[in-house]
Design a protein around this motif. Structure first.
Motif, mmCIF file in Angstrom:
data_model
loop_
_atom_site.group_PDB
_atom_site.id
_atom_site.type_symbol
_atom_site.label_atom_id
_atom_site.label_comp_id
_atom_site.label_asym_id
_atom_site.label_seq_id
_atom_site.Cartn_x
_atom_site.Cartn_y
_atom_site.Cartn_z
ATOM 1 N N CYS A 64 42.508 81.497 -93.783
ATOM 2 C CA CYS A 64 42.347 80.137 -93.283
ATOM 3 C C CYS A 64 42.539 79.082 -94.359
ATOM 4 O O CYS A 64 42.475 79.376 -95.555
ATOM 5 N N ARG A 65 42.748 77.868 -93.884
ATOM 6 C CA ARG A 65 42.790 76.696 -94.754
ATOM 7 C C ARG A 65 41.502 76.689 -95.585
ATOM 8 O O ARG A 65 40.446 77.118 -95.116
ATOM 9 N N ASN A 66 41.617 76.266 -96.809
ATOM 10 C CA ASN A 66 40.516 76.185 -97.782
ATOM 11 C C ASN A 66 40.159 77.519 -98.435
ATOM 12 O O ASN A 66 39.295 77.551 -99.302
ATOM 13 N N GLU A 67 40.795 78.624 -98.017
ATOM 14 C CA GLU A 67 40.581 79.885 -98.730
ATOM 15 C C GLU A 67 41.215 79.756 -100.107
ATOM 16 O O GLU A 67 42.224 79.077 -100.279
ATOM 17 N N ILE A 68 40.642 80.431 -101.075
ATOM 18 C CA ILE A 68 41.165 80.398 -102.440
ATOM 19 C C ILE A 68 42.062 81.607 -102.664
ATOM 20 O O ILE A 68 41.670 82.741 -102.385
ATOM 21 N N ILE A 69 43.260 81.344 -103.162
ATOM 22 C CA ILE A 69 44.213 82.387 -103.541
ATOM 23 C C ILE A 69 44.149 82.511 -105.066
ATOM 24 O O ILE A 69 44.194 81.509 -105.770
ATOM 25 N N THR A 70 44.047 83.734 -105.548
ATOM 26 C CA THR A 70 44.027 83.985 -106.987
ATOM 27 C C THR A 70 45.321 84.698 -107.366
ATOM 28 O O THR A 70 45.759 85.600 -106.668
ATOM 29 N N VAL A 71 45.924 84.258 -108.471
ATOM 30 C CA VAL A 71 47.143 84.881 -108.984
ATOM 31 C C VAL A 71 46.738 85.807 -110.116
ATOM 32 O O VAL A 71 46.058 85.396 -111.050
#
Length: 140
Positions: free
Chosen positions: A103-110
């Protein structure tokens, strides 16, 4: 009085540099522009996508991610902030969800695969549905 003018001039230069840096971050890469030229925006957005339907998330640069679904639908997510290293070969995206939705506002980590270390992160925005444009016939 001279010190005051120097302070104002220095502040104006610093503000100008900040605005220029932000404008540079918001600029779409040539690679992203070329990839997005294959699609038209529908204007339809989704707040969440079912993770069981997501086939892949492909960062086309550090600001624009294409989300390919199992049913061949494609969504664009223009992440908030710059997701440093997202499109670099050898890096992977990681996220944690509480439901079966991204969902929107989820944090994606690279994550750098070779070092197994975090190199960047960003927040997702709404997912905008794209429609693939028909390929133009090659000129003879």
């Amino acid at each position: 009085m001279k010190n005051y003018l120097f302070l104002v001039a220095g502040s104006a230069i610093a503000l100008s540099a900040c605005v220029s840096a932000q404008a540079g971050e918001d600029k779409m890469s040539e690679k992203a522009a070329a990839e997005l030229a294959k699609y038209e925006k529908t204007g339809e957005t989704q707040t969440c996508l079912s993770t069981s339907r997501i086939r892949s998330i492909d960062p086309i640069d550090d600001l624009n991610f294409l989300v390919h679904m199992n049913n061949r639908d494609v969504y664009l997510n223009k992440v908030s902030g710059k997701c440093h290293g997202a499109s670099r070969v050898g890096n992977r995206l990681q996220y944690t969800i509480t439901a079966n939705q991204l969902c929107r506002n989820e944090i994606i980590t690279v994550v750098d695969n070779s070092l197994n270390t975090t190199v960047g992160s960003c927040g997702l925005n709404s997912f905008e549905e794209l429609r693939e444009l028909p390929e133009e016939p090659a000129e003879e």
